[in-house]
Design a protein around this motif. Structure first.
Motif, mmCIF file in Angstrom:
data_model
loop_
_atom_site.group_PDB
_atom_site.id
_atom_site.type_symbol
_atom_site.label_atom_id
_atom_site.label_comp_id
_atom_site.label_asym_id
_atom_site.label_seq_id
_atom_site.Cartn_x
_atom_site.Cartn_y
_atom_site.Cartn_z
ATOM 1 N N PHE A 1 0.784 -1.233 0.000
ATOM 2 C CA PHE A 1 0.000 0.000 0.000
ATOM 3 C C PHE A 1 0.819 1.288 0.000
ATOM 4 O O PHE A 1 0.244 2.378 0.006
ATOM 5 C CB PHE A 1 -0.954 0.009 1.206
ATOM 6 N N ARG A 2 2.137 1.183 -0.032
ATOM 7 C CA ARG A 2 2.945 2.394 0.087
ATOM 8 C C ARG A 2 2.727 3.372 -1.066
ATOM 9 O O ARG A 2 2.839 4.580 -0.905
ATOM 10 C CB ARG A 2 4.432 2.036 0.173
ATOM 11 N N ASN A 3 2.428 2.855 -2.242
ATOM 12 C CA ASN A 3 2.169 3.708 -3.408
ATOM 13 C C ASN A 3 0.731 3.525 -3.891
ATOM 14 O O ASN A 3 0.481 3.336 -5.077
ATOM 15 C CB ASN A 3 3.167 3.385 -4.527
ATOM 16 N N TYR A 4 -0.183 3.609 -2.965
ATOM 17 C CA TYR A 4 -1.613 3.421 -3.249
ATOM 18 C C TYR A 4 -2.077 4.490 -4.228
ATOM 19 O O TYR A 4 -2.035 5.679 -3.916
ATOM 20 C CB TYR A 4 -2.379 3.525 -1.933
ATOM 21 N N PRO A 5 -2.530 4.115 -5.439
ATOM 22 C CA PRO A 5 -2.914 5.112 -6.453
ATOM 23 C C PRO A 5 -4.062 6.008 -6.000
ATOM 24 O O PRO A 5 -5.017 5.547 -5.345
ATOM 25 C CB PRO A 5 -3.342 4.248 -7.648
ATOM 26 N N GLY A 6 -3.970 7.288 -6.327
ATOM 27 C CA GLY A 6 -5.055 8.217 -6.067
ATOM 28 C C GLY A 6 -5.181 8.701 -4.638
ATOM 29 O O GLY A 6 -6.160 9.381 -4.290
ATOM 30 N N ARG A 7 -4.213 8.361 -3.779
ATOM 31 C CA ARG A 7 -4.262 8.792 -2.381
ATOM 32 C C ARG A 7 -3.069 9.684 -2.066
ATOM 33 O O ARG A 7 -1.987 9.497 -2.618
ATOM 34 C CB ARG A 7 -4.252 7.591 -1.433
#
Length: 221
Positions: free
Chosen positions: A179-185
Motif C-alpha cells: 500500500f505504500r504507493n496506493y494510487p489516487g491517495r
C-alpha cells in the motif's frame, strides 16, 4: 616506522571519510529517484569525486547500494534500541502494547525514509550479495531481529520467539510494500491507512496469537 604508521592511518582515515561521503550522496539520491535510475556518475557528481575514483571505494553500484543499506540498518537498530530501553525504564512487568509501538516505529521509518524502503525492497527481491557483505548484513539483520525478540518477550511471549519475530516483521513489510504507493491517495492518507493495517497486525499478535502459540512452538521447534 612511527611516521609510516601515522601516514598509513591518515590515509585510511581519508579513505573512510570519502567512503562515508559517497554513501551519504547515494542515500540522498535514493530519496529522490528510483535505484535503477541512478548511475555511478550521478553518485560521483553528488559526492564531488570523479566517476573513475568512485570505483576505488566501491567495486560496483550494487555493492555501494548494499553498504549504504547496512549502514542505515545499523542506525535504525540503534534508534529502536534506545526506544526499547526508554520504554523498559517506564514499565513494570509485561507490556503487550509494545507491539503497537514497534509496528508504528517501523511504519514511520519506512514511510519517511524513501532510501531505506528502496534498498530493502531491492534486496528482498534480489536476495543475493557478495560473500563479505552477506556476512556483515547477516550480523546486522540478526541484531535487528534480536530486538524484535525483545519486543515479544516484553509483550509476554516466552521461550523461543524467532519465528514469530520473522512473521511480525514480514507482515508489516508486506503491508508497506502493498500500500505504500496506493494510487489516487495522498501521502498522508496512505500513511494513515498503513498505520491502520499495521495496528490490525499488532492486534492479532497481541490477542489472537496466544491460542496457537503452543501448537506452533511444538510444530516448528
Amino acid at each position: 616506522m612511527v611516521e609510516k604508521s601515522l601516514f598509513m592511518q591518515l590515509k585510511e582515515d581519508e579513505r573512510e571519510v570519502r567512503r562515508a561521503l559517497i554513501m551519504e550522496a547515494a542515500l540522498e539520491l535514493f530519496k529522490r529517484k528510483p535505484f535503477d535510475e541512478i548511475g555511478m556518475r550521478d553518485i560521483a557528481a553528488a559526492a564531488g569525486v570523479s566517476p573513475a575514483s568512485i570505483y576505488r571505494y566501491f567495486p560496483s553500484q550494487e555493492e555501494l547500494f548494499i553498504e549504504a543499506f547496512i549502514q542505515d540498518l545499523v542506525v535504525v537498530g540503534d534508534e529502536f534500541k534506545t526506544r526499547l530501553e526508554r520504554r523498559l525504564s517506564s514499565i513494570k512487568g509485561k507490556d503487550p502494547d509494545i507491539i503497537f509501538e514497534f509496528s508504528n516505529a517501523v511504519v514511520d521509518h519506512l514511510m519517511d525514509n524513501e532510501a531505506t524502503f528502496q534498498m530493502m525492497s531491492f534486496l528482498m527481491i534480489k536476495g543475493e550479495m557478495p560473500g563479505y557483505l552477506l556476512k556483515r548484513f547477516n550480523l546486522v539483520q540478526k541484531s535487528f531481529i534480536d530486538k524484535i525478540d525483545d519486543v515479544l518477550h516484553i509483550a509476554g511471549f516466552e521461550g523461543s520467539v524467532r519465528l514469530f519475530s520473522h512473521t511480525l516483521f514480514a507482515s508489516i513489510l508486506g503491508v508497506l510494500i502493498t500500500f505504500r504507493n496506493y494510487p489516487g491517495r495522498s501521502k498522508e492518507e496512505i500513511k494513515a491507512h498503513v498505520h491502520r493495517l499495521a495496528s490490525i497486525v499488532a492486534t492479532v499478535f497481541k490477542h489472537g496469537i496466544s491460542p496457537a502459540y503452543a501448537e506452533l512452538q511444538e510444530r516448528f521447534t
